[in-house]
Design a protein around this motif. Structure first.
Motif, PDB file in Angstrom:
ATOM      1  N   LEU A 303      20.623   8.334 -72.338  1.00 18.49           N
ATOM      2  CA  LEU A 303      20.229   8.544 -70.946  1.00 18.49           C
ATOM      3  C   LEU A 303      20.767   7.434 -70.051  1.00 18.49           C
ATOM      4  O   LEU A 303      21.165   7.679 -68.902  1.00 18.49           O
ATOM      5  N   LEU A 304      20.777   6.222 -70.567  1.00 22.79           N
ATOM      6  CA  LEU A 304      21.324   5.120 -69.779  1.00 22.79           C
ATOM      7  C   LEU A 304      22.807   5.336 -69.495  1.00 22.79           C
ATOM      8  O   LEU A 304      23.291   5.051 -68.392  1.00 22.79           O
ATOM      9  N   ARG A 305      23.540   5.858 -70.464  1.00 25.15           N
ATOM     10  CA  ARG A 305      24.965   6.135 -70.242  1.00 25.15           C
ATOM     11  C   ARG A 305      25.151   7.237 -69.207  1.00 25.15           C
ATOM     12  O   ARG A 305      26.097   7.207 -68.407  1.00 25.15           O
ATOM     13  N   VAL A 306      24.279   8.232 -69.207  1.00 22.06           N
ATOM     14  CA  VAL A 306      24.375   9.301 -68.214  1.00 22.06           C
ATOM     15  C   VAL A 306      24.159   8.732 -66.812  1.00 22.06           C
ATOM     16  O   VAL A 306      24.916   9.029 -65.870  1.00 22.06           O
ATOM     17  N   VAL A 307      23.132   7.917 -66.643  1.00 21.31           N
ATOM     18  CA  VAL A 307      22.876   7.302 -65.339  1.00 21.31           C
ATOM     19  C   VAL A 307      24.047   6.405 -64.936  1.00 21.31           C
ATOM     20  O   VAL A 307      24.486   6.397 -63.773  1.00 21.31           O
ATOM     21  N   GLN A 308      24.572   5.663 -65.884  1.00 20.20           N
ATOM     22  CA  GLN A 308      25.690   4.768 -65.599  1.00 20.20           C
ATOM     23  C   GLN A 308      26.918   5.551 -65.143  1.00 20.20           C
ATOM     24  O   GLN A 308      27.613   5.158 -64.199  1.00 20.20           O
ATOM     25  N   GLU A 309      27.199   6.681 -65.780  1.00 17.83           N
ATOM     26  CA  GLU A 309      28.345   7.495 -65.392  1.00 17.83           C
ATOM     27  C   GLU A 309      28.146   8.089 -64.000  1.00 17.83           C
ATOM     28  O   GLU A 309      29.085   8.129 -63.189  1.00 17.83           O
ATOM     29  N   ALA A 310      26.925   8.536 -63.694  1.00 18.87           N
ATOM     30  CA  ALA A 310      26.654   9.084 -62.363  1.00 18.87           C
ATOM     31  C   ALA A 310      26.816   8.018 -61.286  1.00 18.87           C
ATOM     32  O   ALA A 310      27.377   8.281 -60.209  1.00 18.87           O
ATOM     33  N   LEU A 311      26.342   6.810 -61.541  1.00 19.18           N
ATOM     34  CA  LEU A 311      26.514   5.724 -60.577  1.00 19.18           C
ATOM     35  C   LEU A 311      27.984   5.346 -60.420  1.00 19.18           C
ATOM     36  O   LEU A 311      28.438   5.023 -59.319  1.00 19.18           O
ATOM     37  N   THR A 312      28.726   5.391 -61.513  1.00 19.75           N
ATOM     38  CA  THR A 312      30.163   5.108 -61.434  1.00 19.75           C
ATOM     39  C   THR A 312      30.876   6.141 -60.574  1.00 19.75           C
ATOM     40  O   THR A 312      31.754   5.805 -59.764  1.00 19.75           O
ATOM     41  N   ASN A 313      30.513   7.426 -60.718  1.00 19.75           N
ATOM     42  CA  ASN A 313      31.110   8.470 -59.887  1.00 19.75           C
ATOM     43  C   ASN A 313      30.774   8.259 -58.414  1.00 19.75           C
ATOM     44  O   ASN A 313      31.632   8.431 -57.539  1.00 19.75           O
ATOM     45  N   ALA A 314      29.511   7.902 -58.132  1.00 20.87           N
ATOM     46  CA  ALA A 314      29.126   7.646 -56.745  1.00 20.87           C
ATOM     47  C   ALA A 314      29.887   6.465 -56.170  1.00 20.87           C
ATOM     48  O   ALA A 314      30.236   6.441 -54.987  1.00 20.87           O
ATOM     49  N   ARG A 315      30.163   5.484 -57.002  1.00 19.18           N
ATOM     50  CA  ARG A 315      30.871   4.286 -56.540  1.00 19.18           C
ATOM     51  C   ARG A 315      32.362   4.533 -56.385  1.00 19.18           C
ATOM     52  O   ARG A 315      32.966   4.104 -55.402  1.00 19.18           O
ATOM     53  N   ARG A 316      32.954   5.243 -57.314  1.00 17.90           N
ATOM     54  CA  ARG A 316      34.405   5.352 -57.356  1.00 17.90           C
ATOM     55  C   ARG A 316      34.940   6.537 -56.567  1.00 17.90           C
ATOM     56  O   ARG A 316      35.985   6.444 -55.921  1.00 17.90           O
ATOM     57  N   HIS A 317      34.240   7.662 -56.603  1.00 19.32           N
ATOM     58  CA  HIS A 317      34.770   8.884 -56.008  1.00 19.32           C
ATOM     59  C   HIS A 317      34.030   9.324 -54.750  1.00 19.32           C
ATOM     60  O   HIS A 317      34.654   9.851 -53.834  1.00 19.32           O
ATOM     61  N   ALA A 318      32.714   9.140 -54.706  1.00 17.99           N
ATOM     62  CA  ALA A 318      31.934   9.701 -53.604  1.00 17.99           C
ATOM     63  C   ALA A 318      31.972   8.849 -52.351  1.00 17.99           C
ATOM     64  O   ALA A 318      31.652   9.331 -51.270  1.00 17.99           O
ATOM     65  N   HIS A 319      32.338   7.556 -52.476  1.00 24.88           N
ATOM     66  CA  HIS A 319      32.326   6.633 -51.338  1.00 24.88           C
ATOM     67  C   HIS A 319      30.956   6.649 -50.660  1.00 24.88           C
ATOM     68  O   HIS A 319      30.842   6.760 -49.430  1.00 24.88           O
ATOM     69  N   ALA A 320      29.918   6.555 -51.461  1.00 21.66           N
ATOM     70  CA  ALA A 320      28.557   6.667 -50.948  1.00 21.66           C
ATOM     71  C   ALA A 320      28.126   5.378 -50.277  1.00 21.66           C
ATOM     72  O   ALA A 320      28.612   4.289 -50.580  1.00 21.66           O
ATOM     73  N   VAL A 321      27.177   5.517 -49.351  1.00 23.62           N
ATOM     74  CA  VAL A 321      26.553   4.380 -48.694  1.00 23.62           C
ATOM     75  C   VAL A 321      25.192   4.083 -49.310  1.00 23.62           C
ATOM     76  O   VAL A 321      24.764   2.945 -49.373  1.00 23.62           O
ATOM     77  N   SER A 322      24.523   5.125 -49.798  1.00 29.12           N
ATOM     78  CA  SER A 322      23.197   4.958 -50.384  1.00 29.12           C
ATOM     79  C   SER A 322      23.103   5.801 -51.644  1.00 29.12           C
ATOM     80  O   SER A 322      23.584   6.941 -51.687  1.00 29.12           O
ATOM     81  N   VAL A 323      22.493   5.232 -52.689  1.00 26.72           N
ATOM     82  CA  VAL A 323      22.296   5.920 -53.966  1.00 26.72           C
ATOM     83  C   VAL A 323      20.873   5.633 -54.431  1.00 26.72           C
ATOM     84  O   VAL A 323      20.412   4.485 -54.365  1.00 26.72           O
ATOM     85  N   SER A 324      20.202   6.681 -54.877  1.00 24.47           N
ATOM     86  CA  SER A 324      18.851   6.513 -55.408  1.00 24.47           C
ATOM     87  C   SER A 324      18.759   7.152 -56.786  1.00 24.47           C
ATOM     88  O   SER A 324      19.364   8.199 -57.034  1.00 24.47           O
ATOM     89  N   VAL A 325      18.029   6.488 -57.677  1.00 31.21           N
ATOM     90  CA  VAL A 325      17.778   6.998 -59.024  1.00 31.21           C
ATOM     91  C   VAL A 325      16.263   7.119 -59.183  1.00 31.21           C
ATOM     92  O   VAL A 325      15.543   6.129 -59.015  1.00 31.21           O
ATOM     93  N   THR A 326      15.801   8.317 -59.487  1.00 27.29           N
ATOM     94  CA  THR A 326      14.369   8.573 -59.639  1.00 27.29           C
ATOM     95  C   THR A 326      14.088   8.989 -61.071  1.00 27.29           C
ATOM     96  O   THR A 326      14.690   9.958 -61.560  1.00 27.29           O
ATOM     97  N   LEU A 327      13.197   8.270 -61.738  1.00 28.70           N
ATOM     98  CA  LEU A 327      12.752   8.605 -63.084  1.00 28.70           C
ATOM     99  C   LEU A 327      11.313   9.100 -62.975  1.00 28.70           C
ATOM    100  O   LEU A 327      10.425   8.340 -62.573  1.00 28.70           O
ATOM    101  N   SER A 328      11.124  10.369 -63.303  1.00 30.81           N
ATOM    102  CA  SER A 328       9.795  10.983 -63.209  1.00 30.81           C
ATOM    103  C   SER A 328       9.317  11.322 -64.612  1.00 30.81           C
ATOM    104  O   SER A 328       9.872  12.215 -65.275  1.00 30.81           O
TER     105      SER A 328
END
Length: 413
Positions: A303-328
């Motif tokens: 699960l940590l690798r999945v979150v890490q890959e999603a954050l990498t995509n947001a950083r590298r491809h999405a050019h995001a300004v804000s990112v949130s991770v919610t664990l429910s």
């Protein structure tokens, strides 16, 4: 190879620049000398400043590398020499083109404007000196206009080519850096995947085997007379099995992902978002709802690798300004939502990257689901749900003493 080609291109451009300076200066001086009955002193007054300008150019541009230094020392001396040459003979006015040769390729509009101004000044000088009777030679005027237009066009074209070559070089450098970063990330991902595989293999084979051996030796010891030589041998074998069991568990623990060595999943995700904010300035944060439940180390690692890959995509491809991770942490499932406000994409379009595919494979191996919601310009949300382990129920009534194997089923102290 790329550096060598870039160096070769710079060398050839420098040679062409020096040749252009020499050609313009030589032709201008020869044109001023041609067709005139000049004395030796008058000839020397035209040739001497030209030679001084050539020596000045050689010192500041050829020997000292004018491209990487301040242009003012060269420009002040060269323009002073040009003014002297122009005062001596207005026909030497085009020498300014040679003076500004090192800077024609710096700015397209500056080059075109400089050629235009110099061409206009040269035309004015020519018509004021030749047209003494007030008449205008249309053919000469047309030739001057066409010459100026051609010079402006060539200056703009050459400067544009140089600008495009610099842009192309920047793109190549960026591509090279991206490829190196991707290769490093893939190597790291491969290393982590191999560590996880080895940890699973050690846990499922050696650890389980040592645990079974320890249990069997424990049972065999109970059937032997206390203090007998065989019982002592069994006790020694059991201690050895337990020592190796502890060593195998230590090895499995060492092969876990580094962020999980000292923390659990929620804390490791918080470290990832904090690091993303620190390294990129993206506003990243983690929200945890419900009561966190300890998961198997292998599950938390995936699960940590999945979150890490999603954050990498947001950083590298999405050019995001804000990112949130919610664990429910819900009753029976763990829901993880990674949401960014980046450029987004069309999930229906087939993508060549392997990031989403590997994320889906990891989640599927855990018996969970992964969904991606995105649209161009509307950000991306990656939703992951995996089942939580069932908590053990309250202990039931103790087994009857008359049942076979009742003592063997009781938990060991």
């Amino acid at each position: 190879m790329a550096l060598r080609q870039a160096w070769e291109w710079e060398r050839r451009k420098a040679v062409g620049q020096h040749a252009f300076f020499t050609t313009v200066l030589t032709l201008t001086v020869l044109g001023a000398l041609a067709g005139q009955d000049l004395t030796a002193v008058e000839t020397l007054l035209r040739i001497g400043p030209a030679l001084g300008l050539a020596a000045w150019y050689t010192y500041w541009i050829v020997l000292r590398g004018g491209r990487d230094r301040s242009p003012w020392p060269y420009l002040v001396g060269a323009l002073a020499g040009w003014v002297v040459m122009t005062v001596v003979d207005p026909a030497l006015l085009p020498v300014a083109v040679a003076v500004l040769t090192p800077y024609w390729l710096r700015r397209a509009w500056w080059s075109a404007g400089g050629v235009l101004v110099l061409g206009a000044a040269w035309s004015w000088q020519r018509f004021t000196t030749d047209g003494t009777d007030g008449s205008v030679d249309v053919r000469a005027l047309t030739g001057c206009v066409l010459g100026i237009a051609t010079a402006v066009t060539i200056a703009c074209y050459v400067a544009t080519l140089d600008h495009e070559s610099h842009k192309r070089q920047l793109l190549l450098d960026e591509l090279t850096a991206t490829q190196a970063e991707r290769a490093a990330a893939e190597r790291q991902a491969g290393t982590l995947a191999e560590r996880q595989r080895l940890a699973r293999e050690v846990h499922d084979t050696l650890t389980q085997g040592f645990a079974s051996i320890a249990m069997l030796l424990d049972a065999a010891r109970d059937d032997l007379p206390p203090g007998s030589p065989v019982a002592r041998r069994v006790e020694q074998a059991m201690r050895t099995a337990r020592d190796n069991l502890a060593e195998s568990r230590r090895l499995v623990h060492a092969l876990r992902p580094a962020p999980l060595d000292r923390t659990h999943l929620a804390d490791a995700v918080r470290e990832l978002t904090a690091r993303l904010t620190e390294e990129t300035g993206i506003e990243a944060y983690t929200v945890v709802t419900g009561r966190p439940v300890a998961l198997p180390p292998s599950t938390e690692g995936e699960l940590l690798r999945v979150v890490q890959e999603a954050l990498t995509n947001a950083r590298r491809h999405a050019h995001a300004v804000s990112v949130s991770v919610t664990l429910s942490y819900l009753v029976d499932v763990l829901a993880i939502d990674i949401q960014d406000d980046g450029t987004g994409f069309a999930p229906a379009v087939r993508h060549t990257g392997i990031g989403l595919t590997s994320m889906r494979e990891r989640v599927a191996a855990l018996g969970g689901l992964l969904a991606v919601e995105s649209a161009p310009g509307e950000g991306t949300t990656v939703a992951v749900t995996v089942p939580l382990p069932v908590e053990p129920s309250a202990p039931g009534p103790a087994p009857l003493s008359g049942m076979p194997g009742a003592e063997r089923m009781a938990p060991a102290s």
